[in-house]
Enzyme design. Structure first.
Site, PDB file in Angstrom:
ATOM      1  N   LEU A   1      -9.218 -71.412  36.137  1.00  0.00           N
ATOM      2  CA  LEU A   1      -8.743 -70.906  34.863  1.00  0.00           C
ATOM      3  C   LEU A   1      -8.968 -72.000  33.838  1.00  0.00           C
ATOM      4  O   LEU A   1      -8.679 -73.175  34.117  1.00  0.00           O
ATOM      5  CB  LEU A   1      -7.250 -70.546  34.938  1.00  0.00           C
ATOM      6  N   ASP A   2      -9.494 -71.648  32.659  1.00  0.00           N
ATOM      7  CA  ASP A   2      -9.764 -72.689  31.671  1.00  0.00           C
ATOM      8  C   ASP A   2      -8.459 -73.267  31.125  1.00  0.00           C
ATOM      9  O   ASP A   2      -7.366 -72.775  31.393  1.00  0.00           O
ATOM     10  CB  ASP A   2     -10.672 -72.170  30.554  1.00  0.00           C
ATOM     11  N   GLN A   3      -8.590 -74.327  30.342  1.00  0.00           N
ATOM     12  CA  GLN A   3      -7.424 -75.077  29.875  1.00  0.00           C
ATOM     13  C   GLN A   3      -6.419 -74.213  29.122  1.00  0.00           C
ATOM     14  O   GLN A   3      -5.208 -74.396  29.244  1.00  0.00           O
ATOM     15  CB  GLN A   3      -7.888 -76.233  28.979  1.00  0.00           C
TER      16      GLN A   3
END
Length: 283
Positions: free
Chosen positions: A109-111
């Site tokens: 999952l991206d930041q």
């Protein structure tokens, strides 16, 4: 490692993955670069098989398979899915105790995204969950910056060009003018954000709420739960799609129009023509 694998051996990349080194792909790269030593010799052959009796080293340290552990982490916003970040940003591993920091995240999952993330040192499980052919569902709750029409959701189902690839959803469901649920079977990088951008929408909040049949109900952000055999089975099974969701089948379905049965029109009978009179000639 099973008794059969102890006798016959397993591929080196699978062995390394079971030691918590990384995914099989990462282990393959390590082998190709000559970073693995087997019984005193550098090994670059990807087809090599080993047993627990073989002496396998990375650098100066011997690596030994560990008992498999799988957890479900509820990732908060702001953390990076990596073990070592060159920019010194906070990572998901800071949420784990030292004895679990060898686990590898399955997908990412991206930041700016939140929600459920599987972490494991079981290479086979990681392969099952991430391989596109397995079509394991991931469901997301998405909030965008402005109201949108249902045509946008239809476009997500048909497929929308993101600039790099054509991405599509398996199912979508509107919750409000700016919120919707979306189910994916593929895992393109930043797929949902790119799909929304292609539809001229900006994602404000993105939360993964389900993987397979697992919802992580009650798991607070920043916390994790160890999964048992039953949970692992649920991870790899998809529930039936709720009828409230829009799917490709919904787009194809068309209501059958009620039309009156056509009947052949009878042509009016032509009036009988009078018989032509004939005159007898005088003799």
């Amino acid at each position: 490692m099973s008794d059969q694998e102890q006798e016959q051996g397993i591929r080196l990349n699978k062995y390394l993955a079971s030691c918590g080194i990384g995914s099989r792909r990462k282990c393959d790269d390590l082998i190709k670069k000559g970073g693995v030593v087997v019984n005193g010799k550098v090994c670059t052959d990807l087809s090599t098989t080993v047993t627990e009796d073989d002496f396998v080293k990375i650098g100066r340290s011997r690596v030994i398979p560990r008992d498999t552990t799988t957890i479900l982490l509820n990732k908060p916003k702001g953390l990076i899915c990596t073990k070592d970040d060159e920019l010194q940003r906070e990572t998901i591993y800071e949420l784990l105790p030292p004895n679990m920091r060898h686990l590898n995240h399955v997908g990412r999952l991206d930041q700016d995204s939140e929600g459920l993330l599987v972490m494991t040192n079981d290479g086979d499980l990681a392969q099952e969950l991430s391989h596109p052919k397995k079509k394991i569902e991931k469901e997301y709750l998405v909030t965008v910056n402005q109201a949108f029409s249902n045509e946008v959701l239809d476009q997500f189902l048909k497929g929308i060009w993101t600039g790099e690839a054509k991405a599509h959803a398996k199912a979508v469901k509107r919750l409000s003018p700016r919120r919707f649920l979306i189910i994916l079977e593929t895992g393109l990088k930043r797929q949902i954000r790119m799909m929304c951008k292609a539809a001229h929408l900006n994602v404000v909040k993105l939360v993964r709420i389900r993987i397979g049949h697992v919802t992580g109900d009650g798991l607070l952000p920043g916390r994790f739960s160890e999964l048992d055999a039953h949970d692992l089975d649920l991870l790899q099974r998809n529930p039936k799609t709720d009828k409230a969701y829009r799917t490709k089948a919904t787009l194809k379905a068309r209501p059958i129009a009620t039309t009156k049965k056509k009947t052949a029109r009878r042509r009016p009978l032509k009036a009988a023509l009078p018989k032509k009179k004939t005159f007898r000639k005088r003799s």
